[in-house]
Write an enzyme that holds these catalytic residues in place. Structure first.
Site, PDB file in Angstrom:
ATOM      1  N   HIS A 191       0.840  -1.208   0.000  1.00 50.91           N
ATOM      2  CA  HIS A 191       0.000   0.000   0.000  1.00 50.91           C
ATOM      3  C   HIS A 191       0.878   1.264   0.000  1.00 50.91           C
ATOM      4  CE1 HIS A 191      -3.613  -2.415   0.953  1.00 50.91           C
ATOM      5  NE2 HIS A 191      -2.781  -3.111   1.720  1.00 50.91           N
ATOM      6  N   SER A 323      15.723  18.373 -17.037  1.00 49.60           N
ATOM      7  CA  SER A 323      14.889  19.567 -16.882  1.00 49.60           C
ATOM      8  C   SER A 323      15.427  20.705 -17.727  1.00 49.60           C
ATOM      9  CB  SER A 323      14.844  19.997 -15.413  1.00 49.60           C
ATOM     10  OG  SER A 323      14.183  21.232 -15.260  1.00 49.60           O
ATOM     11  N   LYS A 329      19.205  18.198 -12.790  1.00 48.75           N
ATOM     12  CA  LYS A 329      18.122  17.249 -12.555  1.00 48.75           C
ATOM     13  C   LYS A 329      18.208  16.102 -13.562  1.00 48.75           C
ATOM     14  CE  LYS A 329      13.225  17.374 -11.307  1.00 48.75           C
ATOM     15  NZ  LYS A 329      12.714  16.164 -11.950  1.00 48.75           N
ATOM     16  N   GLU A 336       9.760   5.682 -17.757  1.00 47.17           N
ATOM     17  CA  GLU A 336       8.573   6.443 -18.149  1.00 47.17           C
ATOM     18  C   GLU A 336       8.190   6.160 -19.598  1.00 47.17           C
ATOM     19  OE1 GLU A 336       9.290  10.521 -17.098  1.00 47.17           O
ATOM     20  OE2 GLU A 336       9.144  10.110 -14.945  1.00 47.17           O
TER      21      GLU A 336
END
Length: 506
Positions: A191, A323, A329, A336
């Site tokens: 969870h 980024s 970053k 993805e």
């Protein structure tokens, strides 16, 4: 090939065919009538190659039966071999948006084979002599039986030679990581909340098992489409073909493919002409694979989150800047991309399922959509031929990329893993029942002494006060630090307890 354009005729009349083209009148009419779909979702070359392969086997069968002369059969077979080797890919411009049986693509292949065979035999392209696209190339066939046969052949070949190897490559990489990480104990999460410990190796072994299950599921689904309805002709009863024609074609097909795919001739040919349940099943197995890929990709993304304010239990390879505004970053680009490809595949399966359900009477008329959604498309820049909407190609590309550019190079972050483990409140659930140990090794469960509720109080006290479980256990259950360190060992919590089960009746 002819140096100038030519005029060809069909049952609708005459029309002009461009210079340097082998296709004929029926193909040209389809191009003209569906011009608004130009360059949108082209028929996969893999299907074209499979059609040519089937035509090759058919011409050999017709030769065996004495219905096609050896000279014609040789020329047709040579033209077919050139097509399925990729030599004439530019001659197949049609899209999936055409007649639902795929007749236009069947005739596109027939016309190209016929005109190339005519050229090989020294005739005039477009004359239909000495090789006719219908009477000779399409002899003993119908679009309704050769198209589903070619769809099955193309799918089996594509999945078996491309998708399954890509999945095996991923499985091997995951297995290697599972072995490399087998001794790294970490906190589990259910969870998305802290749970009992496991090893990072166990986590990766679960991904490995998922991929193995996907391989088995996809491979098993292929058995439903190795049966081919060739020989059924128009409505499955074999009119205008010889008895045993389908079996003879499959014999030659297996020989041409070096017996790599074990194709057979189906008994009830109409069943695979009127419906495509087998292809729907293959599509479903690919969808199930996509769901597994999505789960694995997102786990890698979560475990690699950070590097300072996330889980940061995995260090994913830094492949590119992440980024346009935040210097330094780095984002989880490979997982993805894998996730997006998986969602696309799941959507495509819905279209295939609907198309499979909508066959009517003796023919399913969603054949081009079904095969175009399942199969890959070759990128042909000079023709702007792109087909991003296809299950096999999307998964092969995404699986290969995430394996080579993410899984192979990812590393564990032991310091962060250990810090999370030590901070977890859930070590108490497995450890407390073991705290009744005596120095001599006798085991007495602590639960009868303090119970579940008291154990819960330790965890909640630690969370409320921001202290360790050791400190909370001392306050709540008067368990000394020495005994706590002795008994609360996460490394002993990553597998079943070492105890024999009670005998029946005890």
């Amino acid at each position: 090939m002819e140096q100038e354009g030519r005029t060809e005729s069909d049952t609708f009349g005459t029309l002009s065919i461009p210079h340097g083209i082998y296709w004929g009148a029926q193909t040209q009419r389809c191009i003209d009538n569906f011009s608004s779909f130009h360059h949108q979702a082209p028929i996969p070359f893999e299907l074209i190659h499979a059609l040519a392969l089937m035509k090759h086997a058919c011409c050999l069968a017709n030769r065996d039966f004495g219905d096609l002369s050896s000279e014609k059969a040789t020329a047709i077979a040579t033209a077919c071999a050139e097509i399925y080797s990729g030599r004439h890919d530019r001659q197949f411009p049609l899209t999936m948006w055409q007649i639902g049986s795929g007749t236009a693509s069947n005739m596109n292949v027939n016309e190209v084979i016929a005109n190339r065979a005519i050229e090989l035999m020294g005739g005039q392209i477009g004359s239909k002599k000495p090789v006719h696209p219908n009477d000779d190339v399409n002899l003993a066939q119908s679009t309704n039986d050769i198209m589903p046969s070619a769809m099955n052949v193309a799918t089996v070949r594509s999945v078996q030679t491309r998708l399954l190897p890509a999945l095996r490559h991923m499985a091997e990489a995951l297995e290697q990581k599972a072995q490399a990480f087998q001794d790294i104990v970490k906190i589990g999460r259910t969870h998305l909340m802290d749970a009992t410990p496991l090893t990072l190796g166990q986590e990766f072994a679960s991904y490995y098992a998922q991929v193995l299950a996907s391989i088995q599921r996809v491979d098993a689904s292929l058995s439903s489409i190795r049966d081919l309805p060739i020989g059924g002709t128009a409505v499955g009863n074999g009119m205008n073909s010889r008895p045993g024609f389908g079996e003879r074609v499959v014999h030659h097909l297996n020989r041409l493919t070096e017996n790599l795919f074990a194709f057979t001739a189906t008994g009830n040919k109409l069943s695979q002409m009127a419906a495509h349940d087998g292809l729907v099943a293959v599509s479903g197995s690919i969808k199930a694979t996509a769901t597994a890929m999505h789960k694995i990709a997102f786990d890698l993304r979560l475990l690699g989150s950070g590097p300072r304010c996330g889980l940061n239990e995995l260090a994913l390879p830094a492949n590119e800047p992440g980024s346009s505004i935040m210097p330094g970053k780095v984002n989880p680009t490979q997982p993805e991309a894998m996730a997006m490809a998986s969602v696309q595949v799941i959507g495509l399966d819905t279209a295939v399922s609907m198309a499979g359900a909508l066959g009517h009477l003796e023919l399913n008329t969603y054949k081009p959509l079904i095969i175009a959604n399942i199969l890959t498309e070759v990128n042909f820049p000079e023709q702007n031929r792109f087909h991003p909407l296809c299950q096999v190609d999307l998964l092969v590309a995404a699986i290969t990329s995430v394996t080579d550019r993410c899984i192979v190079g990812l590393q564990a972050c032991p310091a962060n893993i250990q810090a999370h483990l030590e901070r977890s409140l859930m070590l108490v659930w497995r450890a407390l029942p073991k705290m009744g140990h005596t120095a001599s090794g006798q085991v007495t469960a602590l639960s009868p002494h303090i119970g579940y509720d008291s154990a819960a109080k330790i965890a909640l006290y630690a969370h409320e006060k921001g202290c360790t479980l050791q400190e909370a256990a001392q306050v709540v259950a008067q368990i000394s630090p020495a005994r706590f360190r002795e008994m609360v060992d996460p490394y002993d919590m990553v597998g079943p307890r070492d105890a024999k089960p009670k005998e029946s009746g005890q």
